[in-house]
Design a protein around this motif. Sequence first.
Motif, PDB file in Angstrom:
ATOM      1  N   TYR A   1       0.827  -1.188   0.000  1.00  0.00           N
ATOM      2  CA  TYR A   1       0.000   0.000   0.000  1.00  0.00           C
ATOM      3  C   TYR A   1       0.869   1.249   0.000  1.00  0.00           C
ATOM      4  O   TYR A   1       1.250   1.744   1.053  1.00  0.00           O
ATOM      5  CB  TYR A   1      -0.931  -0.008   1.208  1.00  0.00           C
ATOM      6  CG  TYR A   1      -1.685  -1.301   1.375  1.00  0.00           C
ATOM      7  CD1 TYR A   1      -2.463  -1.803   0.330  1.00  0.00           C
ATOM      8  CD2 TYR A   1      -1.597  -2.032   2.547  1.00  0.00           C
ATOM      9  CE1 TYR A   1      -3.150  -2.983   0.472  1.00  0.00           C
ATOM     10  CE2 TYR A   1      -2.287  -3.222   2.692  1.00  0.00           C
ATOM     11  CZ  TYR A   1      -3.062  -3.696   1.656  1.00  0.00           C
ATOM     12  OH  TYR A   1      -3.742  -4.883   1.786  1.00  0.00           O
ATOM     13  N   GLY A   2       1.217   1.731  -1.178  1.00  0.00           N
ATOM     14  CA  GLY A   2       2.024   2.940  -1.270  1.00  0.00           C
ATOM     15  C   GLY A   2       3.497   2.638  -1.422  1.00  0.00           C
ATOM     16  O   GLY A   2       4.122   3.062  -2.383  1.00  0.00           O
ATOM     17  N   ILE A   3       4.085   1.909  -0.465  1.00  0.00           N
ATOM     18  CA  ILE A   3       5.462   1.453  -0.607  1.00  0.00           C
ATOM     19  C   ILE A   3       5.426   0.119  -1.340  1.00  0.00           C
ATOM     20  O   ILE A   3       4.968  -0.884  -0.797  1.00  0.00           O
ATOM     21  CB  ILE A   3       6.159   1.314   0.757  1.00  0.00           C
ATOM     22  CG1 ILE A   3       6.234   2.673   1.459  1.00  0.00           C
ATOM     23  CG2 ILE A   3       7.561   0.748   0.585  1.00  0.00           C
ATOM     24  CD1 ILE A   3       6.940   2.636   2.805  1.00  0.00           C
ATOM     25  N   LEU A   4       5.887   0.115  -2.589  1.00  0.00           N
ATOM     26  CA  LEU A   4       5.842  -1.085  -3.417  1.00  0.00           C
ATOM     27  C   LEU A   4       7.201  -1.770  -3.377  1.00  0.00           C
ATOM     28  O   LEU A   4       8.191  -1.220  -3.854  1.00  0.00           O
ATOM     29  CB  LEU A   4       5.468  -0.724  -4.863  1.00  0.00           C
ATOM     30  CG  LEU A   4       3.960  -0.639  -5.176  1.00  0.00           C
ATOM     31  CD1 LEU A   4       3.318   0.494  -4.389  1.00  0.00           C
ATOM     32  CD2 LEU A   4       3.727  -0.433  -6.660  1.00  0.00           C
ATOM     33  N   TYR A   5       7.257  -2.959  -2.799  1.00  0.00           N
ATOM     34  CA  TYR A   5       8.517  -3.672  -2.605  1.00  0.00           C
ATOM     35  C   TYR A   5       8.506  -5.063  -3.233  1.00  0.00           C
ATOM     36  O   TYR A   5       9.408  -5.873  -2.971  1.00  0.00           O
ATOM     37  CB  TYR A   5       8.827  -3.793  -1.111  1.00  0.00           C
ATOM     38  CG  TYR A   5       7.652  -4.272  -0.291  1.00  0.00           C
ATOM     39  CD1 TYR A   5       7.333  -5.618  -0.188  1.00  0.00           C
ATOM     40  CD2 TYR A   5       6.837  -3.357   0.361  1.00  0.00           C
ATOM     41  CE1 TYR A   5       6.251  -6.039   0.554  1.00  0.00           C
ATOM     42  CE2 TYR A   5       5.746  -3.768   1.097  1.00  0.00           C
ATOM     43  CZ  TYR A   5       5.459  -5.110   1.195  1.00  0.00           C
ATOM     44  OH  TYR A   5       4.378  -5.526   1.924  1.00  0.00           O
ATOM     45  N   SER A   6       7.510  -5.344  -4.028  1.00  0.00           N
ATOM     46  CA  SER A   6       7.446  -6.636  -4.695  1.00  0.00           C
ATOM     47  C   SER A   6       7.507  -6.420  -6.206  1.00  0.00           C
ATOM     48  O   SER A   6       6.868  -5.509  -6.729  1.00  0.00           O
ATOM     49  CB  SER A   6       6.133  -7.347  -4.333  1.00  0.00           C
ATOM     50  OG  SER A   6       6.043  -8.593  -4.988  1.00  0.00           O
ATOM     51  N   PRO A   7       8.351  -7.228  -6.916  1.00  0.00           N
ATOM     52  CA  PRO A   7       9.126  -8.361  -6.419  1.00  0.00           C
ATOM     53  C   PRO A   7      10.493  -7.957  -5.893  1.00  0.00           C
ATOM     54  O   PRO A   7      11.039  -6.938  -6.275  1.00  0.00           O
ATOM     55  CB  PRO A   7       9.283  -9.222  -7.668  1.00  0.00           C
ATOM     56  CG  PRO A   7       9.348  -8.220  -8.792  1.00  0.00           C
ATOM     57  CD  PRO A   7       8.393  -7.127  -8.395  1.00  0.00           C
ATOM     58  N   ASN A   8      11.011  -8.809  -5.004  1.00  0.00           N
ATOM     59  CA  ASN A   8      12.403  -8.789  -4.569  1.00  0.00           C
ATOM     60  C   ASN A   8      12.773 -10.243  -4.330  1.00  0.00           C
ATOM     61  O   ASN A   8      12.439 -10.822  -3.286  1.00  0.00           O
ATOM     62  CB  ASN A   8      12.587  -7.933  -3.306  1.00  0.00           C
ATOM     63  CG  ASN A   8      12.958  -6.495  -3.626  1.00  0.00           C
ATOM     64  OD1 ASN A   8      13.990  -6.213  -4.224  1.00  0.00           O
ATOM     65  ND2 ASN A   8      12.084  -5.567  -3.238  1.00  0.00           N
ATOM     66  N   HIS A   9      13.457 -10.823  -5.293  1.00  0.00           N
ATOM     67  CA  HIS A   9      13.627 -12.270  -5.332  1.00  0.00           C
ATOM     68  C   HIS A   9      14.489 -12.820  -4.209  1.00  0.00           C
ATOM     69  O   HIS A   9      14.454 -14.025  -3.935  1.00  0.00           O
ATOM     70  CB  HIS A   9      14.230 -12.688  -6.681  1.00  0.00           C
ATOM     71  CG  HIS A   9      13.404 -12.251  -7.866  1.00  0.00           C
ATOM     72  ND1 HIS A   9      12.033 -12.199  -7.828  1.00  0.00           N
ATOM     73  CD2 HIS A   9      13.776 -11.845  -9.115  1.00  0.00           C
ATOM     74  CE1 HIS A   9      11.576 -11.778  -9.001  1.00  0.00           C
ATOM     75  NE2 HIS A   9      12.617 -11.542  -9.803  1.00  0.00           N
ATOM     76  N   GLY A  10      15.271 -11.975  -3.528  1.00  0.00           N
ATOM     77  CA  GLY A  10      16.151 -12.463  -2.469  1.00  0.00           C
ATOM     78  C   GLY A  10      15.468 -12.650  -1.132  1.00  0.00           C
ATOM     79  O   GLY A  10      16.076 -13.150  -0.181  1.00  0.00           O
ATOM     80  N   ILE A  11      14.203 -12.262  -1.034  1.00  0.00           N
ATOM     81  CA  ILE A  11      13.473 -12.390   0.225  1.00  0.00           C
ATOM     82  C   ILE A  11      12.891 -13.795   0.331  1.00  0.00           C
ATOM     83  O   ILE A  11      12.260 -14.285  -0.607  1.00  0.00           O
ATOM     84  CB  ILE A  11      12.356 -11.334   0.314  1.00  0.00           C
ATOM     85  CG1 ILE A  11      12.965  -9.923   0.263  1.00  0.00           C
ATOM     86  CG2 ILE A  11      11.553 -11.496   1.593  1.00  0.00           C
ATOM     87  CD1 ILE A  11      11.934  -8.808   0.268  1.00  0.00           C
ATOM     88  N   SER A  12      13.088 -14.431   1.480  1.00  0.00           N
ATOM     89  CA  SER A  12      12.626 -15.799   1.681  1.00  0.00           C
ATOM     90  C   SER A  12      11.167 -15.831   2.121  1.00  0.00           C
ATOM     91  O   SER A  12      10.529 -14.794   2.323  1.00  0.00           O
ATOM     92  CB  SER A  12      13.488 -16.491   2.742  1.00  0.00           C
ATOM     93  OG  SER A  12      13.182 -15.972   4.036  1.00  0.00           O
TER      94      SER A  12
END
Length: 501
Positions: free
Chosen positions: A311-322
Amino acid sequence: MEEPIDRLSDTARKISGAKLGQVVKKDLLKKANSRTPIRDPHLELNLSKMHLGDEGLQFVCEGLVEAIEKGAAQLEELYLGENDITAAGLVHLADVIRSSCQTLKELELQRNKITMEGTISITCFEIFLNAFRDQSMLHKLDLSSNELGDKGFEAFCRVYAAEPAVILPRTSIHADSSDDDGSLDDEEISEEEEPEIPGDRRASSPNTSFSAQSTPSRSSLTYTRKLSGSIMRQPSMGLLHGMRSIPYILLSDNEVTDVGALYLSYVLPAHPVPDQVIPHLPPLKPSHLMPTIESQGLDFANDEEADAECYGILYSPNHGISHTGWKLLEAAERFRSNGGMMTYYPGGTNSPGSPLSRRTSELSASALSMNKRKESFTSQRSTGVGPVDLERLRSKIQGSAIRDQGPAVSALWITSLELLRAGRAILLADKLPGELSHALWLEVLSKLDAQGVMSPRQHNNVLSWASDRGTLEVEREWAGKLTHVQIWRFLEGVECLTYEV
C-alpha cells in the motif's frame, strides 16, 4: 484554467550522455537568463534512457538549480530512468530536490546503477535521501530496479527514522466543495531458546483495509473527482514533509534479502497509506495515475511476491526475500492496516505528547527490560492478536542474520558492539585514563559513531551498559548460549536492534 506546462523531452535527440547534459544545461541557463518575462515557469523534464551518467546528470542539475533559483522554472516532474546514474550522481540531484521542495511531484530513477558498494556510496545515498526532508508535494519516488541491497534499505530506514512525524491537516487543501458535509512463527532464532517478545501496547483502533480491490474510500473518490476541477479550501494546520509524506515509494527489484525486509518492516507501520496523504497534495493529471504492483509489469519469482499487498510502498518483487521475509512484511502490512501506524493530527488524541502518542512510542522501542518483556509477552499469549507475530518474525530474522553473517551485516549492530568494547575498556578501568572526567569520556566515546548511526538514546544505553559492573554478571549468565544469541540479547537489552522509526 491551469497554465500550460513547459515539457522538455530530449529522448528524441540523437545525442546522449554527458554531451546531452551540457545541451540541457545550456537550454536551462538560456531560460534562466532570458530578459523576456517567463509566462509559464512550470517544468516537466524527461531524460529517460539517455545514458547521462553521473557527469551528464551533474550538468543537468546545475542548469536546473540555477533556473529554479532565478524563478525561471518550477520543476514538477523529473524522469531519469535508465541513465547509468550511480550513488555518486545522487549528490548532484540532492541540490535539485532541495531547490524544488515546494513543486516537485514525481521523480523517477528506476533501472540505474545505484549500488551500495562501500561507505562512500552509502554516504552519497544518505545525502540524497536527506534532501527530501523539506519536500512537501512529492507524490512518487521510483527507486526500483537498482541494486540497493540490504545496506541501501538500512540507510533508507536510518534516514526515515530521523525524520519528524507527519502531521496531517484536518481538511484537504484541494477538497471538492460538494464533499463538504461537515464531518516469530513456531521456529526459534536459535536451537536453544527463542527470545520473549514485547506485548501489544497499541490503543485499539478500527480495522481498516487498504487493498487495491476494496471499495474506494471517500477521500480517494474525492481525489478522483477533483482531477477535473477543484476549489481551494483553507486547511487547518498540518505538516507534510519528507519521505514519510510521499504516497508512493517504489522499492521493487532492489536485490534485498530478509535483512532488507527486516528494515522495511519497521518503516511500513509508520508510513501513511496513499489514501491518507493524497487528499492533502495538489492533484496530478488523470494521465499520471499512481502505480500498483500490477501496473509495473514486473516478473514475480513466486506466489508470495505476486500476492504481496503493498500500500504505497511497493517492494514486490524482490527475489532475495525468503518465505520468512514475506511473512514478516505481510505481518507489518497487517499491523499497519489495523491501526499500528502513527499519523498525527494537530490537537487530536494522537498528537505528539498525548497519551495515545506515548503508548505508541513505547511500542516502537525494539526492546523492553527483561521483566517488562516477560510480563507483556505472557499477557499477550491469551489474546492471539497484536504485534506478537510481527516481533517473533523480526527476532527470527535478526538471530539468523547475526548467526549466518555476523553483526557486521548491520551498521547499527556492529557500531553498538564496537562502542560497548571501547566503553568497557575505559569506563570499567580502576582509574579513568588521562585527566578527563567521566562525563567527558562519555562524550568522547560517543564520537566513535562517526557516521551518526545511533540515536543519542542508543548511545546512552550502550555506555550505561558498558559502565555498569552488574551487566558483567548478566553476560556471565549468557555464557552457555550460542554467540549469536548472546549478541542478540545484548542488542535487545540496549535497544539497538533497530532504528527508532
